[in-house]
Design a protein around this motif. Structure first.
Motif, mmCIF file in Angstrom:
data_model
loop_
_atom_site.group_PDB
_atom_site.id
_atom_site.type_symbol
_atom_site.label_atom_id
_atom_site.label_comp_id
_atom_site.label_asym_id
_atom_site.label_seq_id
_atom_site.Cartn_x
_atom_site.Cartn_y
_atom_site.Cartn_z
ATOM 1 N N ARG A 143 0.800 -1.227 0.000
ATOM 2 C CA ARG A 143 0.000 0.000 0.000
ATOM 3 C C ARG A 143 0.830 1.273 0.000
ATOM 4 N N PHE A 144 1.891 1.286 0.798
ATOM 5 C CA PHE A 144 2.625 2.530 1.011
ATOM 6 C C PHE A 144 4.048 2.486 0.466
ATOM 7 N N GLY A 145 4.374 1.459 -0.295
ATOM 8 C CA GLY A 145 5.688 1.398 -0.919
ATOM 9 C C GLY A 145 6.822 1.146 0.052
ATOM 10 N N VAL A 146 6.590 0.284 1.043
ATOM 11 C CA VAL A 146 7.634 -0.020 2.026
ATOM 12 C C VAL A 146 8.760 -0.830 1.374
ATOM 13 N N ASP A 203 25.254 1.513 -2.430
ATOM 14 C CA ASP A 203 24.165 0.795 -1.759
ATOM 15 C C ASP A 203 22.862 1.583 -1.808
ATOM 16 N N THR A 204 22.934 2.890 -1.558
ATOM 17 C CA THR A 204 21.709 3.687 -1.479
ATOM 18 C C THR A 204 21.207 4.105 -2.854
ATOM 19 N N GLU A 205 22.068 4.151 -3.842
ATOM 20 C CA GLU A 205 21.785 4.355 -5.269
ATOM 21 C C GLU A 205 20.804 5.484 -5.567
ATOM 22 N N ASP A 206 20.853 6.537 -4.773
ATOM 23 C CA ASP A 206 20.048 7.713 -5.064
ATOM 24 C C ASP A 206 20.667 8.915 -4.363
ATOM 25 N N LEU A 217 11.587 5.812 3.432
ATOM 26 C CA LEU A 217 11.491 4.351 3.305
ATOM 27 C C LEU A 217 12.542 3.814 2.352
ATOM 28 N N ARG A 218 12.760 4.516 1.245
ATOM 29 C CA ARG A 218 13.819 4.102 0.319
ATOM 30 C C ARG A 218 15.179 4.105 1.004
ATOM 31 N N ASN A 219 15.489 5.202 1.692
ATOM 32 C CA ASN A 219 16.801 5.317 2.321
ATOM 33 C C ASN A 219 17.041 4.220 3.348
#
Length: 625
Positions: free
Chosen positions: A141-144, A347-350, A475-477
């Motif tokens: 639902r929330f892109g976890v 690793d974090t790729e952003d 959440l991405r981080n």
């Protein structure tokens, strides 16, 4: 938690097993406990396993059922899998493992895509129907849990992380100038969209699913909309609101304590992570015969920044003392950040601040034998934990909260020793240094906050931050930092029942008597010490980057902005950016050094991806098919 990937050659070419193997290799950190591949002519699925539920080989993926018709590769946890298993068994399904993966696959066989509505969890999965020749992808639902895809007309590929696409034939790791420029200006303006940092890659946004048909048609559909599940509870009194939150939050934590391995808590000493740890402790101390609840839940990991205003160790230790648990305090050394900077970038790729603090903390968890972490993500966006909500509400005089009460809240939450640079001139506008035009942030669900036009300004702002701006980036981080070491994060505040309840509450339940998160503070009475319940300052889980850039990371930054790759970038004016950083270095303007970090971040990620791509090309060319 795991790593998932797949390739479907839509033109009928047999899938190359070596490319799936290479994709698995690039995702091995997400699943260090095993890997698997399934090939079906032109389609292949890959999986790297982090064993959390059913540690036996019966939980191996990709997993099949119905005589091999359906195959799944899955990343995440379905926390209500025991209840679903009982229901499905009553419908005639038979199970051969104790995993939630098999329950999820049976749920899809029984209900098709409608199974998503029955899931309480965090997931990204792909299911292949070998009879209909149809591929179904879903994100929670929330892109976890993350999920990316690439569709070039000839083939369709998907993966948990962008780096896995480096194994694909024809993929060239080039930054998308419009997306990179947007991220440099605002690192939180990308993750909530379908856009990705590298050209040709798309993001499946939270609450969406995607179907690829045999003729190559890709159909994207939104299956979840929080706004449709909110019913405002203005009639409840404060005690009833707190009791409703406490009951729902306790059950969210109860479900997330289901694990066949020990779990820990990432504890900052802030209200949200403290509430998680205190609730886990209360549930753990209670008598229970509940199946699959871990008995090892007593450890909290605390990041410490000695002799800085960012150090929350004292607060975290007060929580642990009240809960009767134990803390592992991890002092963070900036020299470690220097030695791991490129690894963290990859690793974090952003694009973001250097995420050394969470990266090092989850590494410490793994080294101590923990592979599950209970964290407090989502509490700020649900319960008005950020300063900008109150400033925004003040500007628009959002009813029914008195403006004076908002001012009091802001004053109590301010941390002046961390924020502001009164003795130094402001940084230049980064936009003036970009040579690429920043692309607009286009959200697949419409304008940010557009679903709640009948609600007050603060609630609309919080809703947008939760679904589209702030929380998706967080959440991405944290997914990348934890999974870099094979650690799964579980976030009770992101239980869909908690989310819908919190958005149903009026503003006054969140901001009251000069304090934020009022309803949560009341719900946690008796579980948290007064020093935490009455704490008002807000401090994010961030590294003291400016101090580090003026110290151990200074030369790393200067070397980076003086490199040929940086100066020759087509996205920014390298000479001009270097000039600002150099002036900041000479004048000891720490925030000017910090100003250059996003530019360097983008440059290093592209360089690292290119280096890895060259290595992979040689390895794949030399390897077996």
């Amino acid at each position: 938690m795991c790593g998932i990937s797949g390739i479907w050659n839509l033109d009928g070419r047999p899938v190359e097993r070596r490319r799936l193997t290479a994709m698995n290799g690039l995702l091995a950190h997400r699943g260090p406990d095993g890997e698997g591949i399934h090939c079906d002519g032109s389609l292949g699925l890959g999986h790297t396993r982090l064993s959390i539920l059913d540690l036996s080989d019966a939980g191996h993926q990709p997993m099949s059922c119905a005589g091999g018709r359906y195959w799944i590769t899955y990343n995440g946890e379905i926390y209500n899998f025991l209840e679903l298993r009982r229901e499905l068994a009553g419908l005639g399904h038979r199970f051969h493992s104790d995993s939630d993966t098999e329950v999820l696959l049976a749920a899809y066989v029984q209900w098709g895509p409608d199974c998503q509505w029955r899931l309480n969890g965090a997931w990204a999965f792909a299911i292949w129907d070998s009879v209909e020749r149809r591929l179904f992808l879903s994100r929670d639902r929330f892109g976890v849990r993350p999920l990316h895809y690439r569709h070039d007309g000839r083939s369709f590929a998907f993966a948990s992380e962008m780096k896995a696409f480096l194994a694909l034939d024809g993929f060239v790791p080039e930054l998308d100038p419009a997306v990179a420029a947007r991220a440099i200006l605002d690192p939180g303006a990308v993750e909530g969209t379908e856009d990705c940092l590298f050209r040709g890659i798309r993001r499946l946004v939270g609450g969406h699913c995607l179907t690829v048909a045999a003729d190559g048609t890709v159909t994207l559909r939104r299956w979840w909309n929080t706004a449709e599940h909110i019913a405002e509870r203005t009639a409840d009194d404060e005690a009833a609101q707190a009791e409703a939150l406490r009951e729902t939050f306790f059950d969210a934590c109860r479900l997330r304590m289901r694990s066949d391995v020990p779990l820990a808590t990432a504890l900052s000493g802030g209200l949200d992570s403290s509430a998680v740890h205190a609730t886990v402790a209360a549930l753990g101390r209670g008598a229970t015969t509940e199946a699959r609840r871990t008995r090892a839940w007593q450890t909290a990991f605390v990041a410490s920044f000695p002799d800085t205003a960012y150090d929350e160790r004292t607060h975290a230790q007060a929580v642990v003392a009240a809960a009767g648990t134990r803390a592992v305090v991890r002092p963070l050394d900036p020299l470690e950040a220097l030695g791991t900077a490129d690894r963290i970038f990859f690793d974090t790729e952003d694009i973001y601040d250097i995420l050394a603090a969470p990266w090092l903390l989850y590494r410490e968890m793994r080294r101590n034998g923990f592979t599950v972490s209970m964290d407090g993500h989502g509490g700020d966006e649900l319960l008005a934990g950020y300063h900008h909500y109150y400033h925004h509400a003040l500007a628009y005089a959002a009813p029914p909260l008195p403006a004076e009460e908002l001012r009091t809240t802001v004053e109590r939450m301010t941390v002046p020793e961390i924020h502001g640079h009164p003795a130094s001139p402001p940084c230049p506008d980064r936009r003036a240094f970009l040579t690429a035009e920043p692309g607009p942030a286009v959200y697949p669900n419409g304008a940010a906050g557009g679903e709640l036009m009948d609600r007050d300004t603060m609630t609309r702002n919080m809703y947008a931050d939760f679904h589209k701006r702030v929380l998706p980036t967080i959440l991405r981080n944290f997914d990348r930092c934890s999974m870099a070491h094979g650690v799964e994060i579980r976030a009770p505040f992101l239980d869909w029942r908690v989310v819908c309840l919190c958005f149903s509450l009026p503003v006054r339940a969140k901001v009251r008597d000069g304090r934020s998160k009022a309803v949560l503070r009341r719900a946690m009475e008796g579980l948290l010490p007064p020093s935490i319940l009455n704490r008002t300052e807000k401090m994010g889980f961030v590294s003291p980057l400016e101090d580090w850039l003026a110290g151990p990371l200074r030369q790393f930054l200067l070397d980076g902005v003086h490199s040929a790759a940086f100066l020759g970038s087509p996205i920014w004016d390298g000479l001009a950016v270097r000039g600002v950083v150099d002036r900041g270095d000479r004048r000891n303007h720490k925030h000017w050094l910090r100003w250059g970090w996003e530019f360097l971040n983008a440059c290093r990620i592209e360089a690292l991806f290119r280096e890895q791509a060259a290595t992979l090309r040689r390895r794949i060319a030399d390897g077996p098919t």
